[in-house]
Design a protein around this motif. Structure first.
Motif, short mmCIF file in Angstrom:
data_model
loop_
_atom_site.label_atom_id
_atom_site.label_comp_id
_atom_site.label_asym_id
_atom_site.label_seq_id
_atom_site.Cartn_x
_atom_site.Cartn_y
_atom_site.Cartn_z
N UNK A 105 -2.59 16.22 -27.17
CA UNK A 105 -4.01 16.56 -27.14
C UNK A 105 -4.23 18.08 -27.11
N UNK A 106 -3.13 18.84 -27.23
CA UNK A 106 -3.18 20.31 -27.25
C UNK A 106 -3.80 20.86 -25.96
N UNK A 107 -3.32 20.33 -24.82
CA UNK A 107 -3.78 20.80 -23.53
C UNK A 107 -2.78 21.78 -22.93
N UNK A 108 -3.25 22.68 -22.10
CA UNK A 108 -2.36 23.54 -21.33
C UNK A 108 -1.78 22.72 -20.18
N UNK A 109 -0.60 23.09 -19.74
CA UNK A 109 0.07 22.32 -18.68
C UNK A 109 0.67 23.27 -17.65
N UNK A 110 0.81 22.76 -16.43
CA UNK A 110 1.59 23.45 -15.41
C UNK A 110 2.00 22.42 -14.37
N UNK A 111 3.03 22.75 -13.60
CA UNK A 111 3.56 21.86 -12.57
C UNK A 111 3.50 22.56 -11.22
N UNK A 112 3.05 21.83 -10.21
CA UNK A 112 3.00 22.36 -8.85
C UNK A 112 3.99 21.56 -8.01
N UNK A 113 5.00 22.24 -7.51
CA UNK A 113 6.05 21.61 -6.71
C UNK A 113 5.74 21.84 -5.24
N UNK A 114 5.39 20.78 -4.54
CA UNK A 114 5.06 20.85 -3.12
C UNK A 114 6.33 20.58 -2.32
N UNK A 115 6.83 21.61 -1.66
CA UNK A 115 8.12 21.53 -0.97
C UNK A 115 7.93 21.23 0.51
N UNK A 116 8.67 20.24 0.98
CA UNK A 116 8.77 19.95 2.42
C UNK A 116 10.17 19.43 2.66
N UNK A 117 10.69 19.69 3.85
CA UNK A 117 12.03 19.19 4.15
C UNK A 117 11.99 17.68 4.35
N UNK A 118 13.10 16.99 4.13
CA UNK A 118 13.12 15.55 4.40
C UNK A 118 12.69 15.21 5.82
N UNK A 119 13.07 16.04 6.77
CA UNK A 119 12.69 15.78 8.16
C UNK A 119 11.18 15.81 8.34
N UNK A 120 10.52 16.80 7.73
CA UNK A 120 9.07 16.89 7.83
C UNK A 120 8.39 15.71 7.15
N UNK A 121 8.92 15.30 5.99
CA UNK A 121 8.34 14.16 5.29
C UNK A 121 8.44 12.89 6.15
N UNK A 122 9.58 12.72 6.80
CA UNK A 122 9.73 11.56 7.68
C UNK A 122 8.74 11.64 8.84
N UNK A 123 8.61 12.82 9.42
CA UNK A 123 7.71 12.99 10.56
C UNK A 123 6.26 12.73 10.16
N UNK A 124 5.83 13.35 9.06
CA UNK A 124 4.45 13.18 8.62
C UNK A 124 4.17 11.75 8.17
N UNK A 125 5.17 11.10 7.58
CA UNK A 125 4.97 9.72 7.14
C UNK A 125 4.80 8.78 8.33
N UNK A 126 5.60 8.96 9.36
CA UNK A 126 5.52 8.09 10.53
C UNK A 126 4.25 8.33 11.34
N UNK A 127 3.65 9.52 11.18
CA UNK A 127 2.44 9.85 11.94
C UNK A 127 1.16 9.39 11.23
N UNK A 128 1.26 8.88 10.03
CA UNK A 128 0.07 8.49 9.29
C UNK A 128 -0.61 7.30 9.96
N UNK A 129 -1.93 7.38 10.06
CA UNK A 129 -2.72 6.31 10.66
C UNK A 129 -3.69 5.68 9.66
N UNK A 130 -3.52 6.03 8.37
CA UNK A 130 -4.47 5.54 7.37
C UNK A 130 -3.98 4.32 6.62
N UNK A 131 -2.84 3.76 7.06
CA UNK A 131 -2.31 2.58 6.39
C UNK A 131 -1.63 2.88 5.08
N UNK A 132 -1.36 4.15 4.81
CA UNK A 132 -0.75 4.55 3.54
C UNK A 132 0.64 5.14 3.73
N UNK A 133 1.28 4.74 4.80
CA UNK A 133 2.65 5.22 5.04
C UNK A 133 3.64 4.41 4.21
#
Length: 303
Positions: A105-133
């Motif tokens: 479609x001749x669109x411009x593109x870019x990628x955004x890499x959101x970095x977090x350590x595996x430990x932080x991802x585990x911590x934030x995932x277990x703390x979720x209260x929205x039912x989306x863990x």
């Protein structure tokens, strides 16, 4: 206008970054000094598509989930939209597929890499209260399978990396990428194959046969005194198109013309049955086929 691909570990803060990017872009678009086209900024995510986190528990459910995301992305991409795809996008092959769709479609593109350590991802995932863990085993599996974006490959470039400790996103760089970055043309592999009309094969065969008969008639009318040179060939009694061909100064046999006709038809039949990757619409009209056949004969008829 542009496609922004968000990528990162599960529960790494991708949605927060997507909202930050959206807010910055909308602020720039509403600035009185902005003189570009009218654009809208849209976020597309698993949550908006009601894709449950359980879809990533097994590959048999993950594949249709990615398919639903890709289909929705194709529907929402456009020249008036900056689309932010907020999902895992952890497979480089899938990011390449998204990149190809944007290029088409001749669109411009870019990628955004959101970095977090595996430990932080585990911590934030277990703390979720929205039912989306994510289920713990699913989270570990996705982290292990994650394929990190690289600025060295074209489908991840330009790449903007945001760590968990960054307060904000690199708004200026992203703005430049989506409004002033290079627009790469679609390559052959991403272009739709142009199909010939249903009567193209009949037109090809009939037109070549008609021209062979016209050449033989011209030779017969000269009663052996034909010395070659340019002649005009009539396609039919009603056609105003009379292709001109330059013939050698010798007698051309019917078998020679039939052989060249068969070669010509064989070469072009593949393009009709399988499609062609030529740029633009391919003309399979009687006049166009006649001109191509005349050029083919002139090239292959030896003096």
């Amino acid at each position: 206008m542009a496609l922004i691909t968000i990528s990162g570990y599960p529960s790494s803060g991708k949605s927060r970054r997507a909202l930050q990017i959206k807010e910055h872009l909308e602020k720039r678009l509403q600035d009185p000094t902005y003189a570009g086209p009218s654009l809208k900024v849209t976020i597309l995510s698993d949550d908006l598509l009601n894709i449950d986190r359980k879809a990533y528990n097994e590959s048999c459910s993950e594949k249709p989930a990615r398919g639903a995301l890709f289909t929705a992305m194709q529907r929402q991409m456009g020249q008036d939209t900056i689309l932010i795809v907020d999902s895992l996008n952890y497979i480089k092959g899938f990011r390449y597929q998204m990149y190809c769709a944007a290029r088409e479609l001749k669109l411009r593109v870019c990628t955004v890499y959101v970095v977090a350590t595996p430990e932080l991802s585990r911590e934030w995932n277990s703390a979720r209260q929205d039912g989306r863990a994510y289920a713990p085993e699913t989270l570990e599996n996705l982290i292990q399978r994650y394929e990190e974006p690289s600025s060295m490959v074209r489908w991840d470039s330009p790449l903007f990396t945001i760590t968990w400790s960054d307060d904000d996103v690199p708004a200026e760089g992203i703005w430049q990428a989506v409004t002033a970055g290079n627009v790469k043309p679609p390559n052959t592999g991403t272009q739709a194959v142009a199909k010939a009309p249903t009567d193209a094969l009949r037109t090809l065969e009939h037109t070549a046969t008609t021209l062979v008969s016209a050449i033989m008639s011209e030779q017969a009318a000269s009663q052996g005194s034909f010395t070659g040179g340019p002649i005009a060939l009539a396609l039919s009694s009603t056609s105003t198109h009379k292709p001109r061909i330059s013939l050698p100064s010798r007698n051309i046999t019917l078998s020679e013309l039939q052989r060249l006709k068969r070669q010509f038809v064989t070469v072009h039949k593949k393009a009709i049955t399988l499609g062609t990757t030529e740029k633009g619409a391919v003309d399979w009209s009687e006049e166009s086929v006649a001109d191509k056949f005349v050029a083919y004969l002139e090239e292959n008829l030896k003096p």
